[in-house]
Each structure stands twice: as C-alpha cells, then as structure tokens.
Design an enzyme around this catalytic site. Structure first.
Site: not given
Length: 571
Positions: A27, A51, A59, A61, A75, A122, A126, A166, A178
């Site tokens: 990540g 990644d 992204n 900020n 990335k 995130d 994964a 766990c 619906c």
C-alpha cells in the site's frame, strides 16, 4: 556519520539487523507515503513496495510524496523515486505495480524473501490475503490503519498473537435494488442510483449492472407492476443511450429530464402499493424552470435550476466525448462525470422529497471517501515503524514485549497502548493448520483429485470435505463428481489457490493448504489437534467486546469475518 543517532537510539546490534533486513510495504497511499518515509529514515536495507493504484487529484491533499505532475502515474513507482531525495542511508527500493493477491506476479517464493511485512492497505480483501500469507510462512506482520482522527497499529506474530481474522469486522452497508430504483428515502440512495444505475446505463462500457439485475429484483418484490415498471425504465435508458451520438445536446437533455424525472415518476405513482406508508414523489416538469448559471460552487447546495443547468452542461460534455470515445467511466476526479452524478442525484432527491447535498458531499459518498487526515497518517505510521523495530531489537518477540496501539477520545489519553493478545481459538484463519502442497507440473496433469483425498482421509480418520478458493466445494462424501478428474481439470484448482479441508465430525483442526505447482510433488507434514470443546457459556450467543480495528485510510470495503461452513452438500 548519518547513522550515528540511529545506532545510539536502537543499539548497534539492532541497527545492523535493520540494515540487513528485507521488508515489504503493501500500500502506497496516505498511510503508505508516511510509512515509507519512516522506513527509509529508520535505515532498513531493502524495501519492496506494492500498490495497484495510480495517483489521482484527490490523493494530493494527504499523500505528500505525490505532485500534480504525478497524476495517472503508478503510486509504487512514484513513491520509490520520491524518497530518493532523503534516502540518506542508501536503502534499496524495489517498487511493484500490481495486485498483491496476484499469484503469478507474486508467487510463494517471492513472499519467502521478506523478514517483516508492513500493511498500509485500504481494503479488507487484500488485508486478509496478506494475513493468510504471513500465517502460512510465519512472517511477522504490522497491521495499521487510519480513519479521520482515529487509527490503530497492531503487530501480528503468527500463532503467538491474534491475527487480523481473529476479530470480526463491521459489515459493509448495502441497499436493496428496489429501494434504490423505486423507493429511495435517503440521499445515499439517490447518489447510488445516479452513479451505479443512471450513469452506468447511459455512458459506461457495459450496459448492465447490479441495479438492473432481474433476478435480484424478483427476489425483493413480488409486485408485478413494480417489476414491469423497472423493465420499462431500463428500456427507456437504452433508448436514451442510442440517442447520445445522433441527437443534439438540447434534445438529449430534454428527453433525459422528461423521461427520468417525469415519465418514470408518473408511472411509479400508479403503483398504489408502494405509497401506502410512504410519501408520494412529485414529478419534475422541466418547463417550470429556467436554467440558472449563477453559482455552481462545490460546497453549496444548488437550487433546482442550478442542478438542471449542471446536468445540462455535464451531459453535453459527456455526449461530445462519446463521439470520440467508446464509453466514459465514472471517476470522482473527472469533473464532467462527477457533476452529472451530483446533479442527477439531487434532482432525484428533490422529486422524492429528500434533502439535497453539495457536490463536495456527494463526491465523498460517490467516491467512497472516508475522511483522511494527514496528521493521523503521520503519527500512526511513525508508531508502526517504531514498534516494528522492536521485533529486530529483541532476541525473541513475545506477547509481553510487543504492543498494539490505538487512538482514544479520552481527554488525557489520545493514544492508548496495550500488550497484544493471544490468538482467538475460534479464528477461522489462525486456528487452522497451514501448509504448502507442492505438486509437480507432470503430476498436476496426471494425478486425480482422489489422490489428494487419499492423502487427507488418514489424517482425519473420518469423512472430509474439500473447498477451494472462495468456498467452492470440490469434494465431500456426497459429492464426488470430480474425484476421478485430473487435478488440472478440477474447477478453480490452480497454482496459488488455497484449499480448505474439514472433517465431517468437526473434531480436528481445519487444514488450509496453499497449492504450489512446480518441479516436485511433496505433501506437507501435518499435525492436527482436537478442536477445543465449547463451554456452555460459549453457546449462549453472547459476544465479548474486542479491540476495534480501523479499516484503513480511505477504506470503504469491510465485512463480517465468519467461520467457513462445516460442509456444503449437493442437494
């Protein structure tokens, strides 16, 4: 010397271990940018970064290693270059652009090289996969995540401490088809409809989606009139899609508004059963409004006239793009697509008497954005890196000298630390016995599934069931259709897949095998223990409260982790 202070803080022996260590960071988003900075400055000798994503405008900020010129770049490749400016200790950086769950790009042998694994992910799928690989190979894992001002750091020592599975995790929020298409009552219903149904059917690559699933609809309602109306609505969208290239922007806009916000609503009003306990929607008549261009600020709630103008402009822009492109996919950072979804969802909210939202707020929901704060990412990654170094400092990591950490809302205790707990004896992941099943390529094409059954039955001394991948049953005593099939012909039985074995009596440990097709055939040594017998108090359905793991920077993908079924029989 650049490493003088690190040696004083960590000790020479610990520092040398870190310098020679090879670690994996999974990540490279908000948390990953901060964590990579800390790992580089801590002196790790070799750092691999994985990644799948590319950089988007939203992204920037909080993902401080990226710049505007990096948008649409990988990335992992970008962060590896970005940290070179302060890579004072000469860490070797190895970026990988790909899905960490891809067994072809990341086979078992690749995982075996690492001394420690850091998660900065995130999404739950994964995270569970990385957790399972760490359990299989007995690799220590640092699990961390942030959400707004909240965060956690949780070291995992396979089979000595609790693993990621766990503890139960909160189930994702889903909405009936619906409700989305016929009877919305919340802004999120209208936003989902605008993004997943209206935009998808009009502009995206495929002309079908989950919100147009006739089977799902038939399970939710037995009202023939509603089912018929939903079918007509889908047909109207198909007609509108056909108009996009062949009509001018004014004609397309008028047809769009009249069909979607007037004709469809008038037809819904004729289904009396839908409105016995609900407030009836009000059809929108385009001729009653003059399009207003006065203020389309993202942070204000637009008037109906402003929403109509926003819909007009965005649909015209997308219509023009479709004359050159085959399709246009929704992207929260694509102004045309985001404006269309915001305006369409607000107009639907108005029709159904639901509060409207600003484009900024709708973007958060449509883009699955959970507020992420750069400061939280910074201190959580700092703790993750610092606690990770303790693994190399101690001769042996134990439950006593390894701590988890999480944020707190208490005034005097913003951060709380505690020793990590032992494994949950009922955990479906770490309570199972794991091993690697090696099968040569020749045997993979010649041995049958019955061969595998014959290896397993003596271990359990009872009937067994075998599932592969996502709980696909391939064998049990009442289902032996594949028993004489070659291993290579059994559905989903492939290299890198996991195989779950359970005994019908539920007496012994579950067995999870990782299938590695290669140069040799070797069944792993297996020692199964009896499962603990539940006490009476464990059978009353009560749950103990546990430490809540936060699902990561920008996470939206969480679920309840349940123990697999004992056996699935063919009916």
């Amino acid at each position: 010397m650049k490493d003088t202070y690190l040696k004083k803080i960590l000790g020479g022996k610990c520092f040398n271990k870190i310098q020679s260590a090879r670690v994996l960071m999974v990540g490279a988003g908000g948390l990953g940018c901060e964590l990579l900075k800390d790992l580089v400055l801590s002196g790790y000798g070799e750092i691999h970064i994985v990644d799948l994503d590319t950089i988007t405008l939203s992204n920037l900020n909080r993902q401080f290693l990226f710049r505007k010129t990096d948008i649409d770049k990988s990335k992992s490749l970008t962060v590896a270059k970005a940290v070179e400016s302060f890579n004072y200790l000469g860490a070797k950086l190895v970026p990988h652009h790909g899905n960490v769950m891809d067994t072809k790009q990341f086979p078992l042998e690749w995982w075996q090289q690492f001394d420690y694994i850091f998660n900065a992910l995130d999404n739950i799928e994964a995270r569970r996969y990385v957790n399972s690989m760490c359990l299989l190979l007995k690799k220590p894992l640092m699990e961390s995540g942030t959400e707004g001002y909240n965060g956690h750091v949780c070291p995992i020592l396979p089979y000595y401490s609790a693993c990621f599975d766990c503890q139960a995790h909160v189930a994702p929020k889903t909405y009936p088809v619906c409700t989305i298409r016929s009877t919305p009552s919340l802004p999120v219903h209208c936003i989902t409809w605008a993004k997943e149904f209206l935009f998808y059917q009009l502009f995206d690559e495929v002309e079908d989606s989950g919100l147009n699933d006739s089977e799902a609809i038939s399970k939710e309602t037995d009202n023939d009139a509603e089912i018929e109306n939903l079918a007509k609505e889908a047909n109207e969208l198909a007609e509108l899609r056909a108009m996009i290239v062949n009509s001018d922007k004014d004609t397309f806009f008028r047809e769009l508004v009249n069909k979607i916000f007037r004709v469809d609503i008038e037809r819904l009003l004729q289904i009396d059963a839908l409105w016995q306990t609900r407030r009836k929607p009000t059809p929108l008549h385009l001729e009653e409004y003059k399009l207003d261009v006065s203020d389309l600020s993202e942070t204000k709630n637009w008037t109906i006239a402003e929403n109509l103008y926003a819909l007009y402009v965005s649909s015209a822009n997308i219509q023009q793009r479709l004359k050159e492109e085959q399709y246009v996919a929704f992207d929260k950072d694509d102004d045309d697509t985001m404006t269309f979804v915001a305006a369409a969802s607000n107009l639907r909210s108005f029709v159904f008497h639901i509060e409207t939202k600003s484009k900024f707020d709708i973007k958060e929901i449509a883009g699955n954005i959970i507020p992420a704060i750069a400061t939280t990412n910074a201190f959580i990654s700092g703790f993750a890196s610092a606690i990770g170094t303790q693994y190399f400092k101690h001769e042996k990591a134990t439950l006593e000298n390894t701590h988890l950490l999480h944020t707190s809302s208490a005034a005097k205790h913003a951060v709380v630390s505690a020793p990590i707990g032992p494994p949950n004896p009922e955990c479906p992941s770490c309570s199972a016995y794991r091993g690697v099943l090696h099968v040569s390529r020749h045997d993979f094409d010649s041995l049958t599934l019955q061969w595998l059954v014959d290896q397993l039955v003596p271990l359990y001394k009872s009937d067994i069931s075998i599932q592969v991948g996502q709980s696909k049953l391939i064998y049990d005593v009442d289902f032996d259709d594949y028993a004489l099939d070659k291993l290579s012909q059994v559905p989903d039985f492939k290299n890198g897949e996991t195989i779950l074995v359970q005994d019908d009596s539920n007496r012994l440990d579950n067995l999870i095998l990782y299938l590695a097709v290669g140069n040799e055939t070797r069944f792993p040594p297996v020692k199964l223990k009896e499962k603990p017998v539940k006490e009476e108090s464990d059978l009353d359905g009560s749950d103990d409260d546990g430490f809540e793991l936060i699902e990561g920077d920008n996470s939206s993908d969480v679920e309840i982790i349940e123990e697999p079924p004992l056996k699935r029989k063919r009916v």
